[in-house]
Design a protein around this motif. Structure first.
Motif, mmCIF file in Angstrom:
data_model
loop_
_atom_site.group_PDB
_atom_site.id
_atom_site.type_symbol
_atom_site.label_atom_id
_atom_site.label_comp_id
_atom_site.label_asym_id
_atom_site.label_seq_id
_atom_site.Cartn_x
_atom_site.Cartn_y
_atom_site.Cartn_z
ATOM 1 N N ARG A 110 51.070 -43.828 18.623
ATOM 2 C CA ARG A 110 50.445 -42.521 18.910
ATOM 3 C C ARG A 110 49.126 -42.844 19.581
ATOM 4 N N GLU A 111 48.976 -42.434 20.833
ATOM 5 C CA GLU A 111 47.923 -42.973 21.686
ATOM 6 C C GLU A 111 48.027 -44.502 21.585
ATOM 7 N N ASP A 112 46.951 -45.210 21.169
ATOM 8 C CA ASP A 112 47.124 -46.669 21.076
ATOM 9 C C ASP A 112 47.325 -47.126 19.644
ATOM 10 N N ARG A 113 47.517 -46.179 18.731
ATOM 11 C CA ARG A 113 47.639 -46.556 17.319
ATOM 12 C C ARG A 113 49.073 -46.972 17.005
ATOM 13 N N LEU A 114 49.207 -48.147 16.406
ATOM 14 C CA LEU A 114 50.522 -48.691 16.062
ATOM 15 C C LEU A 114 50.995 -48.091 14.736
ATOM 16 N N LEU A 115 52.127 -47.408 14.768
ATOM 17 C CA LEU A 115 52.575 -46.668 13.581
ATOM 18 C C LEU A 115 53.734 -47.342 12.851
ATOM 19 N N GLY A 116 54.609 -47.998 13.609
ATOM 20 C CA GLY A 116 55.779 -48.587 12.966
ATOM 21 C C GLY A 116 56.580 -49.406 13.947
ATOM 22 N N TYR A 117 57.592 -50.090 13.438
ATOM 23 C CA TYR A 117 58.467 -50.890 14.313
ATOM 24 C C TYR A 117 59.864 -50.970 13.743
ATOM 25 N N TYR A 118 60.805 -51.331 14.607
ATOM 26 C CA TYR A 118 62.139 -51.702 14.140
ATOM 27 C C TYR A 118 62.723 -52.731 15.101
ATOM 28 N N THR A 119 63.771 -53.412 14.660
ATOM 29 C CA THR A 119 64.445 -54.372 15.545
ATOM 30 C C THR A 119 65.917 -54.011 15.676
ATOM 31 N N LEU A 120 66.466 -54.352 16.835
ATOM 32 C CA LEU A 120 67.902 -54.183 17.089
ATOM 33 C C LEU A 120 68.490 -55.517 17.511
#
Ligand SMILES: CC(C)(COP(=O)(O)OP(=O)(O)OC[C@H]1O[C@@H](n2cnc3c(N)ncnc32)[C@H](O)[C@@H]1OP(=O)(O)O)[C@@H](O)C(=O)NCCC(=O)NCCS
Length: 161
Positions: free
Chosen positions: A47-57
């Motif tokens: 969100r803007e430059d804020r890192l909120l989460g991740y996932y991998t595939l």
């Protein structure tokens, strides 16, 4: 506005924490290496430059005998069926409970549906019963022989309007 993008190795990930050290460590240290070696791709929510989460595939396969009977009736009896794996999924602890886990999951489903090498389902290995409950809440089915392994059939989603 939230954007979900492939992980850029220049992104500063050091402050990310989801409360599960193994998931944080993977993201801080291993995620870009896995991407370079074509083991898994990592996607991040910003969100803007804020890192909120991740996932991998990554790619996966599910033995036919492990597929729930309600689903296997409609599938070819190959020894194993191709699938797409969510290897890890995590939301920063400061942003949990705001719908971001659902946003990441929806993005993973969209990417899986668009993938050129198809999979009949998304598959996950939940790390514990609580994570399994999160996936069940979103419609994933447990594999009868392995309750912490769950799958979401993609064929039914493709038919939705
Ligand atoms: C599990 C996790 C990804 C959920 O993300 P989140 O952003 O907090 O969850 P959301 O706010 O998107 O929740 C979406 C929905 O799932 C439900 N939900 C969330 N966690 C749940 C759980 N453990 N069991 C059942 N339902 C759950 C919410 O109630 C919400 O329901 P609603 O849409 O009907 O209101 C997050 O808590 C996390 O990163 N935990 C640590 C890492 C982890 O356990 N990862 C799991 C994959 S191994």
């Amino acid at each position: 506005m939230i954007r979900v993008l492939p992980l850029d190795s220049a992104l500063d990930r050091a402050a990310f924490t989801c409360g599960v050290p193994a998931l944080d460590q993977y993201f801080h240290i291993q995620a870009t290496q896995d991407a370079k070696r074509l083991i898994a791709r990592c996607f991040v929510a910003l969100r803007e430059d804020r890192l909120l989460g991740y996932y991998t595939l990554s790619s996966a396969s599910v033995p036919f005998s492990d597929v729930p009977p309600s689903l296997s009736r409609r599938l070819p009896r190959y020894p194993a069926l191709p699938a797409i794996r969510i290897g890890r999924l995590a939301v920063d602890i400061r942003h949990q409970g705001q719908g971001l886990g659902g946003v990441l999951l929806a993005d993973a489903i969209q990417r899986a549906l668009r993938a050129e090498a198809p999979g009949f389902s998304i598959v996950v290995d939940a790390k514990d019963a609580q994570a399994a409950a999160f996936y069940r809440h979103h419609g994933f089915l447990e594999l009868p022989s392995r309750p912490l392994c769950l799958l979401l059939p993609l064929g039914t989603i493709r038919k939705l309007p």
